[in-house]
Design a protein around this motif. Structure first.
Motif, short mmCIF file in Angstrom:
data_model
loop_
_atom_site.label_atom_id
_atom_site.label_comp_id
_atom_site.label_asym_id
_atom_site.label_seq_id
_atom_site.Cartn_x
_atom_site.Cartn_y
_atom_site.Cartn_z
N ASN A 217 -21.50 -32.15 -23.75
CA ASN A 217 -20.96 -31.35 -22.65
C ASN A 217 -21.98 -30.29 -22.24
O ASN A 217 -22.59 -29.64 -23.09
N VAL A 218 -22.17 -30.16 -20.92
CA VAL A 218 -23.06 -29.13 -20.37
C VAL A 218 -22.22 -28.23 -19.47
O VAL A 218 -21.54 -28.73 -18.57
N VAL A 219 -22.26 -26.92 -19.71
CA VAL A 219 -21.42 -25.97 -18.98
C VAL A 219 -22.29 -24.83 -18.46
O VAL A 219 -23.13 -24.29 -19.20
N THR A 220 -22.09 -24.46 -17.19
CA THR A 220 -22.76 -23.27 -16.65
C THR A 220 -21.84 -22.06 -16.82
O THR A 220 -20.64 -22.14 -16.56
N THR A 221 -22.42 -20.95 -17.27
CA THR A 221 -21.65 -19.71 -17.45
C THR A 221 -22.29 -18.63 -16.57
O THR A 221 -23.39 -18.14 -16.86
N GLN A 222 -21.59 -18.23 -15.51
CA GLN A 222 -22.18 -17.34 -14.50
C GLN A 222 -22.43 -15.93 -15.03
O GLN A 222 -23.45 -15.32 -14.73
N GLN A 223 -21.51 -15.41 -15.82
CA GLN A 223 -21.67 -14.03 -16.27
C GLN A 223 -22.80 -13.90 -17.29
O GLN A 223 -23.48 -12.88 -17.36
N ASP A 224 -23.02 -14.96 -18.08
CA ASP A 224 -24.08 -14.92 -19.10
C ASP A 224 -25.42 -15.41 -18.57
O ASP A 224 -26.44 -15.30 -19.26
N ASN A 225 -25.42 -15.99 -17.36
CA ASN A 225 -26.66 -16.52 -16.77
C ASN A 225 -27.34 -17.53 -17.70
O ASN A 225 -28.53 -17.42 -18.03
N GLU A 226 -26.56 -18.50 -18.12
CA GLU A 226 -27.11 -19.51 -19.02
C GLU A 226 -26.32 -20.81 -18.91
O GLU A 226 -25.23 -20.86 -18.31
N ILE A 227 -26.89 -21.84 -19.51
CA ILE A 227 -26.21 -23.13 -19.65
C ILE A 227 -25.89 -23.32 -21.12
O ILE A 227 -26.75 -23.14 -21.98
N ALA A 228 -24.65 -23.70 -21.40
CA ALA A 228 -24.23 -23.97 -22.77
C ALA A 228 -24.22 -25.48 -22.99
O ALA A 228 -23.56 -26.22 -22.24
N LEU A 229 -24.94 -25.94 -24.00
CA LEU A 229 -24.96 -27.35 -24.38
C LEU A 229 -24.08 -27.52 -25.61
O LEU A 229 -24.33 -26.91 -26.65
N LEU A 230 -23.04 -28.33 -25.49
CA LEU A 230 -22.14 -28.61 -26.60
C LEU A 230 -22.35 -30.05 -27.04
O LEU A 230 -22.08 -30.98 -26.27
N PHE A 231 -22.82 -30.25 -28.27
CA PHE A 231 -23.13 -31.58 -28.76
C PHE A 231 -21.89 -32.21 -29.39
O PHE A 231 -21.20 -31.59 -30.21
N GLY A 232 -21.61 -33.46 -29.00
CA GLY A 232 -20.46 -34.17 -29.54
C GLY A 232 -20.83 -35.07 -30.70
O GLY A 232 -21.98 -35.48 -30.86
N ASN A 233 -19.83 -35.37 -31.53
CA ASN A 233 -20.05 -36.31 -32.63
C ASN A 233 -19.26 -37.59 -32.39
O ASN A 233 -18.62 -37.76 -31.34
N SER A 234 -19.28 -38.49 -33.36
CA SER A 234 -18.63 -39.79 -33.19
C SER A 234 -17.11 -39.69 -33.13
O SER A 234 -16.44 -40.64 -32.75
N GLU A 235 -16.54 -38.55 -33.53
CA GLU A 235 -15.10 -38.35 -33.48
C GLU A 235 -14.64 -37.72 -32.18
O GLU A 235 -13.46 -37.42 -32.01
N GLY A 236 -15.57 -37.47 -31.25
CA GLY A 236 -15.20 -36.85 -29.99
C GLY A 236 -15.02 -35.34 -30.10
O GLY A 236 -14.35 -34.73 -29.27
N ILE A 237 -15.61 -34.73 -31.13
CA ILE A 237 -15.49 -33.29 -31.34
C ILE A 237 -16.85 -32.65 -31.08
O ILE A 237 -17.89 -33.15 -31.54
N PHE A 238 -16.86 -31.54 -30.34
CA PHE A 238 -18.10 -30.81 -30.08
C PHE A 238 -18.36 -29.87 -31.25
O PHE A 238 -17.56 -28.97 -31.53
N HIS A 239 -19.48 -30.08 -31.92
CA HIS A 239 -19.71 -29.38 -33.18
C HIS A 239 -20.82 -28.34 -33.12
O HIS A 239 -21.07 -27.64 -34.10
N GLY A 240 -21.53 -28.23 -32.00
CA GLY A 240 -22.62 -27.26 -31.93
C GLY A 240 -22.78 -26.72 -30.52
O GLY A 240 -22.36 -27.35 -29.54
N ARG A 241 -23.36 -25.54 -30.41
CA ARG A 241 -23.58 -24.92 -29.10
C ARG A 241 -25.01 -24.43 -29.02
O ARG A 241 -25.50 -23.75 -29.92
N TYR A 242 -25.67 -24.81 -27.91
CA TYR A 242 -27.07 -24.43 -27.71
C TYR A 242 -27.19 -23.89 -26.29
O TYR A 242 -26.73 -24.53 -25.34
N SER A 243 -27.78 -22.71 -26.13
CA SER A 243 -27.83 -22.05 -24.83
C SER A 243 -29.24 -22.11 -24.24
O SER A 243 -30.24 -21.98 -24.95
N ILE A 244 -29.28 -22.28 -22.91
CA ILE A 244 -30.55 -22.27 -22.17
C ILE A 244 -30.43 -21.22 -21.06
O ILE A 244 -29.52 -21.31 -20.23
N PRO A 245 -31.32 -20.23 -21.02
CA PRO A 245 -31.26 -19.21 -19.95
C PRO A 245 -31.54 -19.83 -18.59
O PRO A 245 -32.33 -20.77 -18.45
#
Length: 365
Positions: A217-245
């Motif tokens: 999942n890739v999400v834009t967050t306007q107030q933080d001025n960044e993109i949040a990358l949420l990595f999924g696993n084989s169970e369909g659960i997002f287990h990590g978050r990585y931010s890009i300014p």
């Protein structure tokens, strides 16, 4: 003899069966296992074991030999014999046998197992034409079953190969096009949940952008001025978050393979400084620093496609503050040319003529 043989061949063959013959002496030395022998006289046998209790046929004492014979062309002559209770079966001359085995279950009693085979050469001429000394033997059930199993296995493997080949062909075929559709092991999220993205999320896109065969999942967050990358696993659960300014107030986000390296790149529309940013994927979800291009006032959406038929993906950005669309064509160096702006109001009011003007401009760029 020819007359007798002619009469015998008129009697239908018995189906393959086991018959018995008793001999009132020990002849086991003459029947060694795995050897082949031919019986030249007519051989009288029976299908009823109690008949052999007679001392003339076998008896119950002394040295004696019991032949157990698997025959394929025996003739039952019970209806033509004086001894109808004996169920007599007659084997013609030239009956070829293979000795299977022998054993001695009791003192003086020797049992020999023989099996009739069809000789390769002609041992006994037919008394007249159109007569068969040997019946047409159908395959036994276990042979048919083995064949059926083998054939069924072959068909199963063939169907499985076609299905697997189609799946692999579809997967790799999709990678050769501009489309970035991916096939994942869990295309639907089966577990509901809440995940932390950042402040004021406004746009999201789902895809496998780290090539792990799972939905991310890739999400834009306007107030933080960044993109949040949420990595999924084989169970369909997002287990990590990585931010890009990003630039201020990121709005729309897209994932496409812009440089045709079979990796998904990030395209972000930034409302805070009226730009569109491109971040190329280095692999495993790691992106290069963004390259930004100016667009209209307050951009809000982007469309990605090959608009001038040069086999390169171009960008069209809509800007709501000045009511324009901005076209950025990708050049031979992998960058995007300066925007070409068109009034959205003029396009709507002028109908197709406005679109034709845009197409003409794109084609001459």
């Amino acid at each position: 003899m020819k007359l007798f043989l002619t009469t015998l061949t008129k009697i239908p063959c018995l189906p393959p069966s086991t018959v018995w013959r008793g001999i009132t002496k020990n002849i086991s030395e003459e029947f060694q296992p795995s050897t082949v022998m031919t019986l030249w006289p007519f051989s009288s046998c029976t299908v009823t074991l109690p008949v052999l209790e007679n001392n003339i046929n076998l008896g119950t004492t002394g040295n004696r030999t019991l032949l157990s014979i698997e025959v394929i062309n025996g003739r039952n002559i019970r209806d033509h014999s004086h001894f109808q209770t004996e169920d007599e079966t007659l084997l013609p001359p030239g009956t070829r046998m293979i000795i299977q085995s022998q054993f001695s279950p009791a003192s003086g009693l020797h049992v020999i197992h023989l099996k009739q085979i069809i000789p390769k050469e002609v041992l006994l001429e037919s008394p007249f034409e159109a007569v068969q000394l040997f019946p047409k033997i159908k395959d036994s059930w276990h042979r048919k079953k083995r064949f059926a199993i083998s054939f069924g296995t072959l068909v199963t493997l063939l169907i499985g190969s076609i299905v697997i080949g189609s799946a692999l062909g579809s997967k790799f075929g999709n990678k050769d096009t501009n489309s970035t559709e991916r096939r994942c092991s869990t295309p639907y999220i089966r577990v509901s949940g809440t995940y932390r993205t950042g402040n004021t999320p406004v746009s999201a896109v789902l895809d496998d952008f780290n090539d792990a065969s799972n939905i991310d999942n890739v999400v834009t967050t306007q107030q933080d001025n960044e993109i949040a990358l949420l990595f999924g696993n084989s169970e369909g659960i997002f287990h990590g978050r990585y931010s890009i300014p990003t630039h201020p107030r990121p709005a729309a986000v897209k994932l496409r393979d812009l440089n045709q390296d079979k990796k998904l790149d990030l395209i972000v529309v930034n409302q805070g400084n009226n730009t569109i940013s491109v971040m190329l994927d280095d692999g495993n979800g790691i992106f290069q620093p963004h390259i930004s291009y100016p667009v209209g006032n307050q951009p809000c959406a982007v469309v990605i496609d090959d608009f001038n038929n040069d086999k390169k993906l171009d960008l069209i950005v809509t800007s709501i503050k000045d009511n324009t669309i901005n076209i950025l064509l990708r050049n031979a160096y992998g960058r995007f040319s300066a925007q070409q702006s068109y009034s959205a109001g003029n396009i709507v009011s002028n109908g197709s003529s406005g679109l034709e003007n845009i197409n003409t401009s794109i084609g001459t760029t």
